[in-house]
Scaffold this active site. Sequence first.
Site, PDB file in Angstrom:
ATOM      1  N   HIS A 120      40.706  43.179  36.320  1.00 10.88           N
ATOM      2  CA  HIS A 120      40.479  41.746  36.553  1.00 10.88           C
ATOM      3  C   HIS A 120      40.221  41.371  38.004  1.00 10.88           C
ATOM      4  CE1 HIS A 120      45.150  41.203  37.090  1.00 10.88           C
ATOM      5  NE2 HIS A 120      44.687  42.287  37.687  1.00 10.88           N
ATOM      6  N   HIS A 121      40.263  42.328  38.919  1.00 16.97           N
ATOM      7  CA  HIS A 121      39.968  42.012  40.325  1.00 16.97           C
ATOM      8  C   HIS A 121      38.481  42.154  40.649  1.00 16.97           C
ATOM      9  CE1 HIS A 121      44.177  41.693  41.038  1.00 16.97           C
ATOM     10  NE2 HIS A 121      44.428  42.989  40.911  1.00 16.97           N
ATOM     11  N   ALA A 122      37.692  42.696  39.730  1.00 20.18           N
ATOM     12  CA  ALA A 122      36.265  42.886  39.997  1.00 20.18           C
ATOM     13  C   ALA A 122      35.516  41.566  39.872  1.00 20.18           C
ATOM     14  CB  ALA A 122      35.682  43.916  39.034  1.00 20.18           C
TER      15      ALA A 122
END
Length: 331
Positions: A120-122
């Site tokens: 989810h950090h991309a």
Amino acid sequence: MARVNVYYADHFVLPLPDGHRFPMAKYSRLRERLSAEFPTLRWGEARPASDQELALVHERAYIAAVAEGTLAPAAQREIGFPWSPAMAERARRSVGATLQACRAACAHGGLAANIAGGTHHAYADKGSGFCVFNDVAVAARLMQAERARRQPGRARLRVAIVDLDVHQGNGTARIFADDESVFTLSLHGAKNFPFRKEAGDLDVPLPDGCRDDEYLAALDHALAELDRRFDADLVLYLAGADPHEGDRLGRLKLSFDGLEARDRRVMEWAWQRRLPLAFAMAGGYGNDLEATVQVQVNTYRVALGYHARWQALAATPATGSGTGGWQNAAA
């Protein structure tokens, strides 16, 4: 009775230097435990996401740079992994596993899983924090596109992303910032990575040392708010192990029982609304690898119970018809 579909890519191992803090071994260990303890799981090898699928979210120049190993050194450092062909392949398969889990959950009802994922950090144009491509974002877009192709006159699929990794899903929040068809809910450590948060639809920052009762009360309130503000067709759940009290990057203090109660709340919320649910394991960095794996094993135990409810419902004739007793809104 239909089994829970679980998709894996743990045999596509990302080579890491000695001393790297990412616990790559947790995926194969989790599959070993699940295979031994839950023989009714149906296993499927993750296929790689295609360029076309990734491009539903990610910029094509970024996709090509990952494939070819031409990211700038600073961009590669932000991801946190050294580039290799294996890194690029594993990133595609991590997305592919979530795509397959979503299709299985929507086609058959109930729950399906990616044994990894939750990246989810991309962002659309870059990776970050051990995340190359954003699997849940690509999955949400692809499921919307597939419904639109099958049923062009039907309303757009509405996807609720329930992110219970200890770190805020900043990339996901940014990707869907102006999209009313996707709702992003995140419970996360207020002082933890990423230190610059993005505004999601519902962000619940938690203090260091947060324990079971405080966390579960916050989750109950958040799910009630999600229900008030959004009418979902599909749930994507990031079941992070890193809120556990033994996690070296988590800073929260949830017990095994607290995390299992968390999973039950999310799955009960989806069950009560008859919403198919696909889940990914997201983060987990325990000082003891077996503790991380145990959190995730417990998630699967809960999921199996809820999937059995779905199958019992599907086998019950609906009043006035000979079809199953549930209707799949996500199909």
